[in-house]
Write an enzyme that holds these catalytic residues in place. Sequence first.
Site, PDB file in Angstrom:
ATOM      1  N   LYS A  77       0.834  -1.211   0.000  1.00 18.73           N
ATOM      2  CA  LYS A  77       0.000   0.000   0.000  1.00 18.73           C
ATOM      3  C   LYS A  77       0.867   1.259   0.000  1.00 18.73           C
ATOM      4  O   LYS A  77       1.068   1.882   1.045  1.00 18.73           O
ATOM      5  CB  LYS A  77      -0.960  -0.034   1.202  1.00 18.73           C
TER       6      LYS A  77
HETATM    7  N1  PMP Z   1      -6.913  -3.675  -3.197  1.00 20.66           N
HETATM    8  C1  PMP Z   1      -6.717  -2.400  -2.865  1.00 20.66           C
HETATM    9  C2  PMP Z   1      -6.263  -1.454  -3.921  1.00 20.66           C
HETATM   10  C3  PMP Z   1      -6.948  -1.955  -1.549  1.00 20.66           C
HETATM   11  O1  PMP Z   1      -6.752  -0.685  -1.221  1.00 20.66           O
HETATM   12  C4  PMP Z   1      -7.416  -2.875  -0.589  1.00 20.66           C
HETATM   13  C5  PMP Z   1      -7.686  -2.416   0.819  1.00 20.66           C
HETATM   14  N2  PMP Z   1      -6.576  -2.520   1.638  1.00 20.66           N
HETATM   15  C6  PMP Z   1      -7.594  -4.209  -0.982  1.00 20.66           C
HETATM   16  C7  PMP Z   1      -7.337  -4.579  -2.288  1.00 20.66           C
HETATM   17  C8  PMP Z   1      -8.010  -5.248   0.010  1.00 20.66           C
HETATM   18  O2  PMP Z   1      -6.941  -5.560   0.867  1.00 20.66           O
HETATM   19  P1  PMP Z   1      -7.169  -6.025   2.357  1.00 20.66           P
HETATM   20  O3  PMP Z   1      -8.104  -7.172   2.286  1.00 20.66           O
HETATM   21  O4  PMP Z   1      -5.827  -6.422   2.827  1.00 20.66           O
HETATM   22  O5  PMP Z   1      -7.742  -4.885   3.083  1.00 20.66           O
END
Ligand code: PMP
Length: 307
Positions: free
Chosen positions: A157
């Site tokens: 991220k």
């Molecule tokens: N893709 C993106 C671009 C995101 O921002 C998120 C949110 N964190 C997710 C997928 C889902 O990831 P997670 O399940 O780890 O929150």
Amino acid sequence: MVKSLAFFQGDIVPIEQAKVSVMTHALHYGTAVFEGIRGNWNKNKNSMYIFRMKEHYERLIQGCKMMMMDIPYDVDDLCNITVDLIQKSGLKEDVYIRPLVYKSEERVANLMLHKLSSDFTLIIVPFGAYIDTDGAINCCTSSWRRMDDTIIPPRVKISGHYVNSILAKTEAVLAGFDEAILLNQDGNVSEGSGENLFLIYKGVLNTPLVADNNLTGITRDCAIKLAKNEFGLEVVERSIRRSELYLADEVFLTGTAAHITPVGSLDSRLIADGNVGKITKNIRDIYLKSIRGDNESYQEWLTEVKV
Ligand code: PMP
């Protein structure tokens, strides 16, 4: 008593005191990495359950490595800081936990990661539903493409790459849809603006490869485990074409904020009958119980905090 607090420059302070300068590098260039973690309040147990905190901090540390950011904390330290801040904040409701590691140096005309110092900050805010419906949402295929790993690595991220998600989400909502689905440069399905994607066809659960430029989602991992363990489903990670989504039996999105969100239509074409699919509902029900400490299984996903 509930207090708005932040962990900032090594201390817990009132949130109003957690301020950075306009000269901060990250403000100009998006040179930061972050996480979104949920704390789920269970009224009956009078406890906060932090969901998969360790895995979130492991991903944060991966992002730090990618962005050449050194912080004086390891995963255990970050977990302890988080628990401490939750206890001191006194919030007794669902919360969103937002750790951020950022290039904190007050120097703007510098494009070399290795020459810039970094810092860690953490805030916790009340947070309810992200996509406010129990039903199925309407999505569109974004005109924006998911950026490739050769442009900005999407598997962690990194703050700057969220401009891509924000362009896509804004376009979708202004056009009357709930969420955007992004394709990658090859035209393969990548993910939603803030969620990973799954499709069910003839009883098989399919999800794009992380190498198709999506985030290594933690909820994605939960959905895969629940599908296999609880329902004996075959799960296939592979490249998926857009037209497969139109013809799928069920499509759903996964994310910390969005939980497990069924998709009822894509580009104004109904997915099956447009309602919440049976398998999606089953996975969602068990997921929602598990994240709040109401399921004996999957306790290893939770950190219980007495507030
Ligand atoms: N893709 C993106 C671009 C995101 O921002 C998120 C949110 N964190 C997710 C997928 C889902 O990831 P997670 O399940 O780890 O929150």
